[in-house]
Design an enzyme around this catalytic site. Structure first.
Site, PDB file in Angstrom:
ATOM      1  CE1 TYR A  53      -3.017  -3.261   1.231  1.00  0.00           C
ATOM      2  CE2 TYR A  53      -4.119  -1.704  -0.223  1.00  0.00           C
ATOM      3  CZ  TYR A  53      -4.051  -2.957   0.358  1.00  0.00           C
ATOM      4  OH  TYR A  53      -5.012  -3.903   0.061  1.00  0.00           O
ATOM      5  NE  ARG A  56      -2.839  -0.259  -5.131  1.00  0.00           N
ATOM      6  CZ  ARG A  56      -4.032  -0.693  -4.719  1.00  0.00           C
ATOM      7  NH1 ARG A  56      -4.117  -1.533  -3.684  1.00  0.00           N
ATOM      8  NH2 ARG A  56      -5.133  -0.302  -5.325  1.00  0.00           N
ATOM      9  CD  GLN A  86     -15.977  -2.135  -7.892  1.00  0.00           C
ATOM     10  OE1 GLN A  86     -15.756  -3.310  -7.596  1.00  0.00           O
ATOM     11  NE2 GLN A  86     -16.239  -1.760  -9.128  1.00  0.00           N
ATOM     12  CG  ASN A  87     -11.283   3.085  -8.654  1.00  0.00           C
ATOM     13  OD1 ASN A  87     -11.358   1.862  -8.808  1.00  0.00           O
ATOM     14  ND2 ASN A  87     -11.504   3.935  -9.642  1.00  0.00           N
ATOM     15  CB  VAL A  88      -8.227   2.569  -2.501  1.00  0.00           C
ATOM     16  CG1 VAL A  88      -9.181   1.461  -2.057  1.00  0.00           C
ATOM     17  CG2 VAL A  88      -7.070   1.998  -3.317  1.00  0.00           C
ATOM     18  CG  ASP A  89      -7.891   6.452  -7.635  1.00  0.00           C
ATOM     19  OD1 ASP A  89      -7.919   5.523  -8.472  1.00  0.00           O
ATOM     20  OD2 ASP A  89      -8.742   7.364  -7.616  1.00  0.00           O
ATOM     21  CG  HIS A 104     -13.690  -2.014  -2.448  1.00  0.00           C
ATOM     22  ND1 HIS A 104     -13.542  -2.457  -3.732  1.00  0.00           N
ATOM     23  CD2 HIS A 104     -14.840  -2.592  -1.989  1.00  0.00           C
ATOM     24  CE1 HIS A 104     -14.539  -3.271  -4.044  1.00  0.00           C
ATOM     25  NE2 HIS A 104     -15.353  -3.346  -3.009  1.00  0.00           N
ATOM     26  N   GLY A 170     -15.595   1.332 -16.093  1.00  0.00           N
ATOM     27  CA  GLY A 170     -14.267   0.760 -15.838  1.00  0.00           C
ATOM     28  C   GLY A 170     -14.198  -0.243 -14.712  1.00  0.00           C
ATOM     29  CB  THR A 171     -16.009  -2.012 -12.525  1.00  0.00           C
ATOM     30  OG1 THR A 171     -15.964  -3.135 -11.637  1.00  0.00           O
ATOM     31  CG2 THR A 171     -17.451  -1.777 -12.964  1.00  0.00           C
TER      32      THR A 171
HETATM   33  N1  APR Z   1     -11.204   2.965 -19.506  1.00  0.00           N
HETATM   34  C1  APR Z   1     -12.257   2.290 -18.969  1.00  0.00           C
HETATM   35  N2  APR Z   1     -12.179   1.016 -18.503  1.00  0.00           N
HETATM   36  C2  APR Z   1     -10.972   0.418 -18.606  1.00  0.00           C
HETATM   37  C3  APR Z   1      -9.826   1.044 -19.150  1.00  0.00           C
HETATM   38  C4  APR Z   1      -9.982   2.372 -19.615  1.00  0.00           C
HETATM   39  N3  APR Z   1      -8.953   3.059 -20.162  1.00  0.00           N
HETATM   40  N4  APR Z   1      -8.786   0.152 -19.104  1.00  0.00           N
HETATM   41  C5  APR Z   1      -9.280  -0.983 -18.529  1.00  0.00           C
HETATM   42  N5  APR Z   1     -10.587  -0.834 -18.242  1.00  0.00           N
HETATM   43  C6  APR Z   1     -11.508  -1.784 -17.635  1.00  0.00           C
HETATM   44  C7  APR Z   1     -11.235  -3.252 -17.944  1.00  0.00           C
HETATM   45  O1  APR Z   1     -11.826  -3.638 -19.179  1.00  0.00           O
HETATM   46  C8  APR Z   1     -11.911  -3.931 -16.757  1.00  0.00           C
HETATM   47  O2  APR Z   1     -13.277  -4.197 -17.025  1.00  0.00           O
HETATM   48  O3  APR Z   1     -11.381  -1.682 -16.244  1.00  0.00           O
HETATM   49  C9  APR Z   1     -11.816  -2.893 -15.640  1.00  0.00           C
HETATM   50  C10 APR Z   1     -10.812  -3.268 -14.576  1.00  0.00           C
HETATM   51  O4  APR Z   1     -11.296  -4.412 -13.916  1.00  0.00           O
HETATM   52  P1  APR Z   1     -10.566  -4.860 -12.575  1.00  0.00           P
HETATM   53  O5  APR Z   1      -9.083  -4.799 -12.771  1.00  0.00           O
HETATM   54  O6  APR Z   1     -11.203  -6.124 -12.128  1.00  0.00           O
HETATM   55  O7  APR Z   1     -10.911  -3.679 -11.538  1.00  0.00           O
HETATM   56  P2  APR Z   1     -12.236  -3.503 -10.693  1.00  0.00           P
HETATM   57  O8  APR Z   1     -13.432  -3.985 -11.431  1.00  0.00           O
HETATM   58  O9  APR Z   1     -12.251  -2.096 -10.217  1.00  0.00           O
HETATM   59  O10 APR Z   1     -11.965  -4.482  -9.441  1.00  0.00           O
HETATM   60  C11 APR Z   1     -12.921  -4.476  -8.423  1.00  0.00           C
HETATM   61  O11 APR Z   1     -11.519  -5.928  -7.129  1.00  0.00           O
HETATM   62  O12 APR Z   1      -9.387  -6.441  -6.485  1.00  0.00           O
HETATM   63  C12 APR Z   1     -10.554  -5.872  -6.070  1.00  0.00           C
HETATM   64  O13 APR Z   1     -10.833  -4.238  -4.422  1.00  0.00           O
HETATM   65  C13 APR Z   1     -10.365  -4.432  -5.718  1.00  0.00           C
HETATM   66  O14 APR Z   1     -11.846  -2.569  -6.078  1.00  0.00           O
HETATM   67  C14 APR Z   1     -11.228  -3.688  -6.707  1.00  0.00           C
HETATM   68  C15 APR Z   1     -12.251  -4.733  -7.106  1.00  0.00           C
END
Ligand code: APR
Length: 228
Positions: A53, A56, A86-89, A104, A170-171
């Protein structure tokens, strides 16, 4: 004013230079979740968790919000806008969003390892063993680790239940309970999903926009600002 709710994940910060978790080269390809993001890891090897952490948190001072973060701020002129991330930034806050709920936790926050309510903001980027909370316990990242409860989930559900418009950005929708939030939206509520891999999701009523955040979010925001 209509209620507009935005659910964001790591993808909205990708173009700011912050690694996502499950994309190629993502954080979970470099680290094992059970070694850096779990209560077991904290008990077993707290220094390894602190290092993960701290790295990051140190990066936060080197990155900036991108066009996706900034576009969401413009919605506030016309909609009662709430970001549930869900982001911690802290990029949503630094872009100017005024109502941000971190499901989160937050990288810049730390808390007593014995009392989750003893939260403080860390001065600087480094949290060390021996840094103590006011109750004398070791300070830990104020992050929801795998297997831990998500304290803000009921607040988030209440907010999504009142949404007139829902935007998901973006998830990968792979971590619950966050991923289930979209199903709490009212049946009449349009649900937009902006993600390069959006078309891989097939949830009922989802309007998919297969684009990266810096392009797809400003475009959708402009459409929504012209539509009311
Ligand atoms: N713009 C938009 N989306 C994007 C981009 C971009 N430039 N680049 C990547 N992505 C998308 C990917 O296609 C994917 O669907 O962002 C998503 C990232 O997915 P993850 O890495 O699984 O992240 P997230 O969904 O936020 O994870 C959820 O999992 O590990 C835990 O606590 C952590 O909060 C996190 C949670």
């Amino acid at each position: 004013m209509k209620n507009l709710v935005v659910l964001t994940g790591a993808g909205i910060s990708a173009e700011s230079g912050i690694l996502t978790f499950r994309d190629m080269g993502g954080l979970w390809q470099q680290y094992k979740i059970e070694e850096v993001a779990s209560a077991y890891a904290w008990h077993n090897n707290p220094q390894q968790v602190l290092d993960f952490y701290n790295l990051r948190r140190k990066q936060l001072d080197k990155v900036e919000p991108n066009a996706g973060h900034y576009a969401l701020v413009k919605l506030e002129h016309q909609y009662q806008t709430t970001i549930i991330t869900q982001n911690v930034d802290d990029l949503h806050e630094r872009a100017g969003s005024s109502k941000v709920l971190h499901l989160h936790g937050e990288l810049r926050k730390v808390r007593s390892e014995h009392n989750e309510n003893l939260v403080s903001t860390l001065a600087g980027w480094e949290l060390k063993l021996g840094d103590l909370a006011s109750d004398g316990a070791q300070l830990r990242p104020d992050i929801v680790w795998f297997g831990e409860a998500v304290p803000m989930i009921n607040t988030a559900i209440t907010i999504v239940k009142q949404a007139d418009i829902l935007i998901i950005i973006g998830t990968s929708l792979s971590v619950y309970p966050a991923a289930g939030l979209m199903h709490e939206a009212p049946i009449h509520c349009p649900k937009y999903y902006i993600d390069p891999n959006a078309n891989q999701q097939s949830a009922p009523g989802l309007i998919t926009i297969s684009d990266k955040a810096s392009i797809g979010v400003p475009r959708l925001v402009n459409t929504l600002l012209q539509s009311e």
